[in-house]
Each structure stands twice: as C-alpha cells, then as structure tokens.
Design an enzyme around this catalytic site. Structure first.
Site, PDB file in Angstrom:
ATOM      1  N   GLU A  18      -6.453  11.085 -39.272  1.00 35.69           N
ATOM      2  CA  GLU A  18      -5.403  10.709 -38.325  1.00 35.69           C
ATOM      3  C   GLU A  18      -4.026  10.758 -39.005  1.00 35.69           C
ATOM      4  OE1 GLU A  18      -3.238   6.789 -37.368  1.00 35.69           O
ATOM      5  OE2 GLU A  18      -5.400   6.499 -37.250  1.00 35.69           O
ATOM      6  N   HIS A  19      -3.948  10.238 -40.241  1.00 35.70           N
ATOM      7  CA  HIS A  19      -2.691  10.291 -40.979  1.00 35.70           C
ATOM      8  C   HIS A  19      -2.271  11.732 -41.268  1.00 35.70           C
ATOM      9  CE1 HIS A  19      -1.649   6.116 -42.587  1.00 35.70           C
ATOM     10  NE2 HIS A  19      -2.658   5.910 -41.754  1.00 35.70           N
ATOM     11  N   HIS A  53      -9.783   7.858 -40.273  1.00 32.50           N
ATOM     12  CA  HIS A  53      -8.430   7.298 -40.355  1.00 32.50           C
ATOM     13  C   HIS A  53      -7.543   8.159 -41.257  1.00 32.50           C
ATOM     14  CE1 HIS A  53      -5.501   4.503 -42.345  1.00 32.50           C
ATOM     15  NE2 HIS A  53      -5.210   4.279 -41.083  1.00 32.50           N
ATOM     16  N   GLU A  93      -0.216  11.128 -48.848  1.00 31.51           N
ATOM     17  CA  GLU A  93      -0.764  10.257 -47.804  1.00 31.51           C
ATOM     18  C   GLU A  93      -1.887   9.377 -48.337  1.00 31.51           C
ATOM     19  OE1 GLU A  93       0.308   8.854 -44.215  1.00 31.51           O
ATOM     20  OE2 GLU A  93       1.199  10.490 -45.382  1.00 31.51           O
ATOM     21  N   GLU A 137      -1.763   0.774 -47.522  1.00 36.70           N
ATOM     22  CA  GLU A 137      -2.184   0.118 -46.278  1.00 36.70           C
ATOM     23  C   GLU A 137      -3.409  -0.766 -46.526  1.00 36.70           C
ATOM     24  OE1 GLU A 137      -3.334   1.403 -41.666  1.00 36.70           O
ATOM     25  OE2 GLU A 137      -2.979   2.938 -43.186  1.00 36.70           O
TER      26      GLU A 137
END
Length: 419
Positions: A50-51, A47, A120, A127
């Site tokens: 992906e960011h 994940h 990020e 998140e």
C-alpha cells in the site's frame, strides 16, 4: 440516490452511487487482499505494498502522483485492513476521470524502485516504532494476537520489524501477482458521478487484465488467551475481547446493539458506572467488530495501577448484570445511536463508496440502507439480554500493558463471569 453495479468479463466489479446535489466525488479501488491473506513469511507485506503504490509508476513520479490530485484541490490516500486494501481519492465531480486514472496507475503499474523501497521501509519501521510507543494502539495488536493465536487473522497489519526489514522487490511483485487481479478488485465511486463514463474508463483500463482466481483463505478460529506486558507507565491499559458473530451471522446486529449499550457513549453502562460514578478511568468503551467468519466484542480502559483490579471487577459485574436487567430504554438508545451513526456517515461520498465496495465484496450485492436499519430496529431487549448471557460464557482474550503485575488475569476473569 442512484446505485448501479456492472461487471467486466474478467471479473472487475464497478459500483457507483450518484448523490444528487453533490459537486464532489469519491472514487477508489478496493482489493480483497489484506492482512489475513498473507502467509506467515509475508506478514506486513500488504501494508508495505500500500505504501509503495504511491512511490512512483512507469509514467508518474511519487511527487507527480500527489501533484496531479492536489493540483485540482483533491486528496488521495489508502489503507490496509484485515480483509481489504483500499486506494481512493476525493475530488470535484469534473475530476473523477483524472482521479480514476491516477488510482488505477498506482495500483496496476507501481515500479517498486529499489531506492524507494529502502526509503519506505524506514518509514514503515518508524510507523511500527510509533505504534509500539503508543500503549492504547499496541494493546489492540496484542489482543488480536492472543484472540487468534498462530493464524493469519491474529497477526498485525504492520507486520513485525524483522519481516518488514527483509521484504524485497520480488516479494512485493509476487504478492501483486497473487492477489491484484481484476476479479479481486472492486471499483467504487459515489457523489457527483456518471456510471456510464466510469464504466467506459474502467473497461479501457482494466479490460485486458487476466483474473488471478480466488485465494484460499485460512478460517479464523478465536482461541483466546492472555498477554501481559509489565512496564513502568503512568496507566495500566486493559483490553478484553469476547468471540462475537461474523457479518453473516444472524446475531451480528444484536452484538452491535449490545456493545453500544454497554460502552458506546457517555450514557453507556460502563461509562456511567466506572467513570462517572467511580472515577476509575478517563476512557472506557466497548465496540463490536465483524468479519467474514468471525467477530469480537472488545472492551478497553486505562486506569491506575492501584485501581485496575476494581475496574476489572466492576466491568465484569456489569457484563453479567446486563443479562438480567438490560432495559428497554438502553436498547432503544443503542439502536438510535447505531442508526444515526450509519445514516450520518452515509452523507459523505467517501463513506458511501467504502460501504458499497465492502457490501459488494460480502454479499455480491449492495443491500439498501433501509435493510440495515430494519435489522437494527428488529433487535429486542430480550435478544440483547439473551446475547449478554451467552457472551459471558464465550471464549475470551485479555491484554494488559503497563503497571499490571498485580492485575487480575484471564483465569480470574473467567471465574468471576462463571460465578
């Protein structure tokens, strides 16, 4: 519809589906590298990667990546699942080549700038914090953990805070080297697309890459267990899971029809009995999920502290009763819902591209949608009743969150189902 599949010598597969009359298209790269491909120390890195793909390449800044797609009115996005990571864009048909160029660039050429990694990292930690503050999100992560304890399939996609806080540039590069080879990628496009043009562009972009080999995949073993988190919330959140078929199992469509009949809509058993007749909750549903070697049927509801016991009892009684009195009308309605959901969804080029990529990764081909419809239609009432009886004896997992100190536990649930 015209569906075509090609492969490059290095293993990259290209699947396109032309949808006559459409002026737009969806194009993307699906990589068979998701949460279950991570080792324990890597949990959350798929994940994170992906960011980072959107944070700049050797030739494009993060802003330029967004601008090139949005300048032509399109959008670009990505997601990470248990078994895949996808990067995709929706654009007008004349901009498919641009979209593929941008997507391939972010997948193949991320620079992983240390400054951007830190920015990020903070975004992902926010998140994670947001998920922890959302009870009807986090309870499913906990349910997954107790369903598949101490194994990759049970870990969260986002990863724990301590792991995300420690990932380095080398960690990201190592995961890419392990998993982001052409033999682990599928290029899928649907809508107003030209297969030959996409194939030629794919060969130019990906043709020189070397395969990485198929990664070893730890088998998923549904263990079952309970997690109870007592907190002073307004609602008691209840999530119950049963082991169910994987997508290669002959009962996979039976499980889908069953879960739809039990909790797939306003006419379903659980909704009618527990919300409409008793008013014990605002939301209750059942859903079926299937993966390569496992699956689960999940039931979720939110209710008050005083009524979580009654809600649990009524839910279990409805599960038991389905083995004896599930009706022809209920099964027919569930089949219709599944077929309509499938066919309506496939009117979107994004859904078409995603379906084709996923099915190609599973079967090595893309079965015609009529095959799926036929298998749904083949599920009978006796199949559903038989499955309902078997499911209540299957391994189960339970997650509870909120004012749940007095809520029935997994042992009480098993006893009720066995009675």
């Amino acid at each position: 519809m015209t569906l075509r599949i090609s492969s490059l010598p290095n293993g990259l597969r290209i699947v396109t589906e032309n949808m006559p009359g459409l002026k737009s298209a969806s194009v993307g790269i699906w990589v068979t590298a998701g949460g279950r491909h991570e080792r324990a120390e890597q949990n959350g890195i798929a994940h994170f990667l992906e960011h980072m793909a959107f944070k700049g390449t050797a030739t494009r800044s993060a802003l330029r990546i967004a601008e090139e797609i949005e300048d032509v009115g399109g959008y670009i996005n990505a997601y990470t699942s248990k078994e895949m990571t996808a990067y995709y864009a929706r654009v007008l048909s004349e901009d498919v080549a641009l979209a593929l160029d941008v997507i391939s660039d972010i997948v193949l050429n991320p620079v992983f700038d240390p400054k951007e990694i830190e920015i990020e990292r903070h975004v992902i930690l926010q998140e994670i914090g947001q998920a922890l503050d959302t009870p009807d999100d986090i309870i499913f992560d906990w349910l997954q953990e107790v369903s598949y304890p101490d194994q990759p399939f049970g870990r969260t996609i986002l990863g724990p805070t301590e792991r995300v806080s420690s990932f380095s540039r080398d960690d990201l590069m190592h995961f890419v080297a392990e998993h982001y080879g052409p033999d682990q990628m599928i290029l899928a496009a649907a809508g107003g697309v030209d297969h030959d043009a996409i194939l030629a562009q794919a060969a130019a972009i990906f043709g020189g890459l070397k395969p990485v080999g198929t990664p070893l995949l730890a088998p998923a073993q549904f263990g079952g267990g309970e997690r109870r988190e007592v907190k002073g919330l307004e609602q008691a959140h209840f999530a119950l899971a049963f082991e169910a078929p994987g997508y290669r199992h002959p009962d996979v469509y039976t499980a889908q029809v069953y879960s739809t009949a039990m909790g797939g809509g306003m006419s379903s058993r659980l909704f009618q009995k527990i919300r409409e007749e008793r008013g014990l909750c605002y939301s209750i549903f059942a859903q079926s999920g299937a993966y390569e070697d496992t699956g689960s049927i999940t039931i979720y509801a939110g209710t008050s502290e005083e009524e979580v016991g009654d809600l649990t009892t009524l839910t279990l009684d409805e599960l038991k009763r389905a083995a004896d009195d599930m009706t022809e009308a209920e099964v027919a309605r569930a089949r219709a819902q599944l077929k309509a959901g499938l066919l309506m969804g496939l009117e979107s080029p994004s859904s078409r591209a995603e379906r084709n990529a996923r099915l190609l990764s599973i079967w090595g081909r893309v079965p015609d949608v009529n095959e799926a419809v036929a298998r749904i239609d083949a599920v009978t009432t006796s199949d559903v009743r038989r499955y309902a009886g078997e499911m209540t004896a299957a391994r189960a997992a339970l997650a509870l969150y909120g004012p749940v100190a007095q809520a029935p536990g997994l042992e009480a649930i098993r006893d009720r189902l066995a009675a």
